[in-house]
Enzyme design. Structure first.
Site, PDB file in Angstrom:
ATOM      1  N   HIS A 134       0.836  -1.202   0.000  1.00 33.63           N
ATOM      2  CA  HIS A 134       0.000   0.000   0.000  1.00 33.63           C
ATOM      3  C   HIS A 134       0.875   1.258   0.000  1.00 33.63           C
ATOM      4  CE1 HIS A 134      -3.682   2.312   1.012  1.00 33.63           C
ATOM      5  NE2 HIS A 134      -2.825   3.093   1.667  1.00 33.63           N
ATOM      6  N   GLU A 135       1.813   1.328   0.928  1.00 35.59           N
ATOM      7  CA  GLU A 135       2.656   2.528   1.035  1.00 35.59           C
ATOM      8  C   GLU A 135       3.575   2.673  -0.177  1.00 35.59           C
ATOM      9  OE1 GLU A 135       1.671   4.695   2.998  1.00 35.59           O
ATOM     10  OE2 GLU A 135       0.522   3.470   4.392  1.00 35.59           O
ATOM     11  N   HIS A 138       1.691   4.285  -2.913  1.00 41.80           N
ATOM     12  CA  HIS A 138       1.665   5.746  -2.779  1.00 41.80           C
ATOM     13  C   HIS A 138       2.958   6.360  -3.304  1.00 41.80           C
ATOM     14  CE1 HIS A 138      -2.141   6.101  -0.844  1.00 41.80           C
ATOM     15  NE2 HIS A 138      -1.776   5.592   0.318  1.00 41.80           N
ATOM     16  N   CYS A 172      -5.620  -0.079 -10.601  1.00 41.42           N
ATOM     17  CA  CYS A 172      -4.403   0.447  -9.962  1.00 41.42           C
ATOM     18  C   CYS A 172      -3.151  -0.085 -10.648  1.00 41.42           C
ATOM     19  CB  CYS A 172      -4.402   0.117  -8.468  1.00 41.42           C
ATOM     20  SG  CYS A 172      -5.592   1.101  -7.526  1.00 41.42           S
TER      21      CYS A 172
END
Length: 181
Positions: A134-135, A138, A172
């Site tokens: 997830h990070e 980003h 994504c």
């Protein structure tokens, strides 16, 4: 390269598993992952808030961004067992700064025993992998995703983390490849 940086007393097995998973995924894009030597938690004593008994996450990003600059890594992912928060939030599982190419995840609230669950199996590792992906998403330009099974879905609680998978959804994934150029 994605550099995985253990910070303080963090489970080595979890760090290695996160590095393997991240490396296996991102090596398709030419980014292998490797684990650095650990850095002491004492480096972040100025991030400690005694009234909360927590550490503010953004302070970690500054140091990790500096490590990125020194090593030439494309991204740096810190993993700590310290409890993190950000202003306006009770806690965070992780935090990223795309401009710095730095992210941090905390295993403190990912541990099953934090929720009174049994510590058997690989639940901590599964949760840590999801937060790491997830990070890193980003860092590489992805925002939060409305698809609750996508790893980029925002985790407001551990239940959200447990529901989502460790991979990016099709939408994504396409954005990630587009961002990659």
């Amino acid at each position: 390269m994605i550099l995985v940086v253990p910070i303080g007393d963090v489970d080595t097995r979890t760090v290695e598993a996160v590095s393997r998973f991240v490396g296996s995924y991102y090596s398709r894009l030419g980014l292998p992952a490797r684990v650095s030597d650990p850095i002491p938690a004492e480096w972040f004593s100025d991030a400690y808030n005694p009234s909360r008994n927590q550490f503010i996450g953004r302070v970690f990003l500054e140091t990790l961004g500096g490590i990125k600059a020194k090593t030439g890594a494309r991204a740096v992912l810190g993993i700590t067992s310290l409890d993190l928060y950000e202003k306006g939030l009770n806690f965070i599982f992780g935090l990223a700064h795309p401009g710095m190419g730095a992210a941090i995840i905390s295993t403190f609230r990912l541990r099953p025993e934090f929720y009174g669950e049994e510590t058997t199996g690989n639940l901590l590792i599964e949760r840590a992998v999801k937060e790491a992906m997830h990070e890193l998403g980003h860092i590489f330009g992805l925002g939060h995703c409305p698809n609750r099974w996508c790893v980029m879905h925002f985790s407001n609680s551990i239940l959200d983390t447990d529901v989502k998978g460790p991979y990016y959804c099709t939408s994504c994934e396409l954005k990630l490849k587009k961002n990659w150029g």
